[in-house]
Design a protein around this motif. Sequence first.
Motif, PDB file in Angstrom:
ATOM      1  N   SER A 147       0.896  -1.144  -0.039  1.00 48.18           N
ATOM      2  CA  SER A 147      -0.083  -0.091  -0.035  1.00 48.18           C
ATOM      3  C   SER A 147       0.765   1.291  -0.039  1.00 48.18           C
ATOM      4  O   SER A 147       0.526   2.313  -0.662  1.00 48.18           O
ATOM      5  CB  SER A 147      -0.907  -0.058   1.240  1.00 48.18           C
ATOM      6  OG  SER A 147      -0.248   0.089   2.235  1.00 48.18           O
ATOM      7  N   ALA A 148       2.029   1.282   0.688  1.00 50.89           N
ATOM      8  CA  ALA A 148       2.891   2.245   0.690  1.00 50.89           C
ATOM      9  C   ALA A 148       3.850   2.585  -0.570  1.00 50.89           C
ATOM     10  O   ALA A 148       4.838   3.292  -0.581  1.00 50.89           O
ATOM     11  CB  ALA A 148       3.630   2.399   2.003  1.00 50.89           C
ATOM     12  N   GLN A 149       3.883   1.412  -1.273  1.00 56.77           N
ATOM     13  CA  GLN A 149       4.464   1.145  -2.536  1.00 56.77           C
ATOM     14  C   GLN A 149       6.210   1.491  -2.277  1.00 56.77           C
ATOM     15  O   GLN A 149       6.789   2.129  -2.821  1.00 56.77           O
ATOM     16  CB  GLN A 149       4.036   2.309  -3.493  1.00 56.77           C
ATOM     17  CG  GLN A 149       2.662   2.140  -4.014  1.00 56.77           C
ATOM     18  CD  GLN A 149       2.330   3.121  -5.145  1.00 56.77           C
ATOM     19  OE1 GLN A 149       3.126   3.601  -5.714  1.00 56.77           O
ATOM     20  NE2 GLN A 149       1.118   3.273  -5.052  1.00 56.77           N
ATOM     21  N   LEU A 150       6.762   0.643  -1.234  1.00 56.22           N
ATOM     22  CA  LEU A 150       7.993   0.571  -0.846  1.00 56.22           C
ATOM     23  C   LEU A 150       8.746  -0.472  -1.421  1.00 56.22           C
ATOM     24  O   LEU A 150       8.136  -1.581  -1.432  1.00 56.22           O
ATOM     25  CB  LEU A 150       8.011   0.634   0.730  1.00 56.22           C
ATOM     26  CG  LEU A 150       7.434   1.647   1.277  1.00 56.22           C
ATOM     27  CD1 LEU A 150       7.524   1.467   2.932  1.00 56.22           C
ATOM     28  CD2 LEU A 150       7.981   3.047   1.264  1.00 56.22           C
ATOM     29  N   ASN A 151       9.999  -0.214  -2.102  1.00 59.18           N
ATOM     30  CA  ASN A 151      10.754  -1.273  -2.701  1.00 59.18           C
ATOM     31  C   ASN A 151      11.429  -2.124  -1.805  1.00 59.18           C
ATOM     32  O   ASN A 151      11.575  -3.325  -2.029  1.00 59.18           O
ATOM     33  CB  ASN A 151      11.317  -0.597  -3.796  1.00 59.18           C
ATOM     34  CG  ASN A 151      10.491  -0.267  -5.072  1.00 59.18           C
ATOM     35  OD1 ASN A 151       9.400  -0.776  -5.157  1.00 59.18           O
ATOM     36  ND2 ASN A 151      10.632   0.856  -5.451  1.00 59.18           N
ATOM     37  N   ASP A 152      12.212  -1.489  -0.947  1.00 53.72           N
ATOM     38  CA  ASP A 152      13.307  -1.959  -0.066  1.00 53.72           C
ATOM     39  C   ASP A 152      12.531  -2.354   1.062  1.00 53.72           C
ATOM     40  O   ASP A 152      11.794  -1.567   1.977  1.00 53.72           O
ATOM     41  CB  ASP A 152      14.435  -0.917   0.174  1.00 53.72           C
ATOM     42  CG  ASP A 152      15.648  -1.533   0.610  1.00 53.72           C
ATOM     43  OD1 ASP A 152      16.818  -1.447   0.139  1.00 53.72           O
ATOM     44  OD2 ASP A 152      15.453  -2.169   1.777  1.00 53.72           O
ATOM     45  N   PHE A 153      12.773  -3.488   1.486  1.00 48.19           N
ATOM     46  CA  PHE A 153      12.224  -4.189   2.859  1.00 48.19           C
ATOM     47  C   PHE A 153      12.711  -3.470   4.031  1.00 48.19           C
ATOM     48  O   PHE A 153      11.940  -3.294   4.861  1.00 48.19           O
ATOM     49  CB  PHE A 153      12.441  -5.604   2.767  1.00 48.19           C
ATOM     50  CG  PHE A 153      11.801  -6.223   4.132  1.00 48.19           C
ATOM     51  CD1 PHE A 153      10.384  -6.540   4.022  1.00 48.19           C
ATOM     52  CD2 PHE A 153      12.346  -6.924   5.052  1.00 48.19           C
ATOM     53  CE1 PHE A 153       9.821  -6.994   4.894  1.00 48.19           C
ATOM     54  CE2 PHE A 153      11.713  -7.812   6.031  1.00 48.19           C
ATOM     55  CZ  PHE A 153      10.334  -7.618   5.963  1.00 48.19           C
ATOM     56  N   SER A 154      14.129  -2.929   3.763  1.00 48.79           N
ATOM     57  CA  SER A 154      14.207  -2.154   5.069  1.00 48.79           C
ATOM     58  C   SER A 154      13.555  -0.676   5.340  1.00 48.79           C
ATOM     59  O   SER A 154      13.097  -0.387   6.415  1.00 48.79           O
ATOM     60  CB  SER A 154      15.881  -1.701   4.969  1.00 48.79           C
ATOM     61  OG  SER A 154      15.978  -0.662   3.896  1.00 48.79           O
ATOM     62  N   ASP A 155      12.951  -0.260   4.319  1.00 45.48           N
ATOM     63  CA  ASP A 155      11.987   0.725   4.208  1.00 45.48           C
ATOM     64  C   ASP A 155      10.753   0.601   4.861  1.00 45.48           C
ATOM     65  O   ASP A 155       9.890   1.256   5.432  1.00 45.48           O
ATOM     66  CB  ASP A 155      11.871   1.331   2.821  1.00 45.48           C
ATOM     67  CG  ASP A 155      13.186   2.085   2.293  1.00 45.48           C
ATOM     68  OD1 ASP A 155      14.011   2.471   3.164  1.00 45.48           O
ATOM     69  OD2 ASP A 155      13.142   2.234   1.003  1.00 45.48           O
ATOM     70  N   VAL A 156      10.303  -0.718   4.523  1.00 45.41           N
ATOM     71  CA  VAL A 156       9.173  -1.155   5.162  1.00 45.41           C
ATOM     72  C   VAL A 156       9.089  -1.357   6.705  1.00 45.41           C
ATOM     73  O   VAL A 156       8.250  -1.116   7.317  1.00 45.41           O
ATOM     74  CB  VAL A 156       8.567  -2.796   4.634  1.00 45.41           C
ATOM     75  CG1 VAL A 156       7.405  -3.124   5.334  1.00 45.41           C
ATOM     76  CG2 VAL A 156       8.621  -2.625   3.092  1.00 45.41           C
ATOM     77  N   LEU A 157      10.229  -1.848   7.160  1.00 46.09           N
ATOM     78  CA  LEU A 157      10.583  -1.990   8.658  1.00 46.09           C
ATOM     79  C   LEU A 157      10.558  -0.640   9.224  1.00 46.09           C
ATOM     80  O   LEU A 157       9.993  -0.302  10.438  1.00 46.09           O
ATOM     81  CB  LEU A 157      11.688  -2.849   8.804  1.00 46.09           C
ATOM     82  CG  LEU A 157      11.845  -4.224   8.366  1.00 46.09           C
ATOM     83  CD1 LEU A 157      13.039  -5.005   8.651  1.00 46.09           C
ATOM     84  CD2 LEU A 157      10.679  -5.165   8.743  1.00 46.09           C
ATOM     85  N   ASP A 158      11.175   0.273   8.558  1.00 45.24           N
ATOM     86  CA  ASP A 158      11.220   1.604   9.198  1.00 45.24           C
ATOM     87  C   ASP A 158       9.903   2.236   8.889  1.00 45.24           C
ATOM     88  O   ASP A 158       9.451   2.853  10.200  1.00 45.24           O
ATOM     89  CB  ASP A 158      12.078   2.663   8.123  1.00 45.24           C
ATOM     90  CG  ASP A 158      13.724   2.234   8.391  1.00 45.24           C
ATOM     91  OD1 ASP A 158      14.038   1.575   9.361  1.00 45.24           O
ATOM     92  OD2 ASP A 158      14.622   2.722   7.518  1.00 45.24           O
TER      93      ASP A 158
END
Length: 347
Positions: A83-94
């Motif tokens: 939903s947030a359209q984040l590519n890097d998994f570290s960005d998902v965790l942040d």
Amino acid sequence: MSSSVASELSRRLAQDAEVVCRYYLSNGCRHGRYWIVGDARNTPGRSLFVRLTGPESGKGAAGHWTDAASGEYGDLLDIIHESAQLNDFSDVLDEARRFLSLPCADPRPKQRLDRRERRTGSPESARRLFAMSRPIAGTLAARYLHHRGIATLQDLQSLRFHPRCYYRSGDGSARETWPAMIAAVTDLEGKITGVHRTWLDKSGRGKAPIACPRRAMGELLGNGVRFGAPLDVMAAGEGIETVLSVRCLLPRMPMIAALSSAHLAAIHFPESLRRLYVLRDNDPAGERASVTLLDRATAAGIEAVVLSSELGDFNDDLRRLCKARLRAAIRDQLAPQDISGFMRPAR
């Protein structure tokens, strides 16, 4: 990035599965024990089902979802990813940490916390801390608010001051003590369910020079820091300083600070509420929270009105714009009957 960090974040998200869905899947709705939406990218529809209640893991766990149309499945981290359209998994965790208002360091897995540590975040601990704190008048916390431009300090029973509030960075370092503004988080009946701590610099001119000077503990979902008794009209915003900035001009209007954009979207409405002013922060998270809250209020038969700041938030406006300009901007956005009922007369 260890899998235990992702697992712990997923577990914490699942504890508030409905507020996660209201925030990231705002085009859906609750149906019984599920949140229903079109897909993980927040498309309107009814093919994806998120389980809102259930065990922490295994079959039927809260936060698990399945898309009947595509056969995809996953947890709430996957929802944030899509939903947030984040590519890097570290960005998902942040992003998950930001949503949960967690410290910047990686959270520790639950099994490593002993019983005493788990109790420190409970509503009982929150109530003890608030009881040990002193009224705000004449304290470093009052000086901090004055430095933020907030001069209206009457009827702030929900705020107190603790001269030596414990702080631990979360990275295993030693415990410190700093002065702190302590805010009571209460439910609709006025019961304290948590507290919010703002650790302060010892000069009172800002927040303490520590990694995460703001933290909340206790049961926050649906609740908030309240100023004034509930009426048929109230205002809701994210931060304490944002809400108090507007209250400087509307001192008789009841207000609530939800403490984060995610929790603003999920506040509980008093039964008497007929008109809600949403104090929107000028950032993407504030915009999403405002839209979700407006939709919820409208669905509940409550008139919802957005009050928009000119700068980042209303505390920025209060400090950087002249008060007459801020007063005029708020006045133009109020319902006519609320100007005479709640706005402080011009001086």
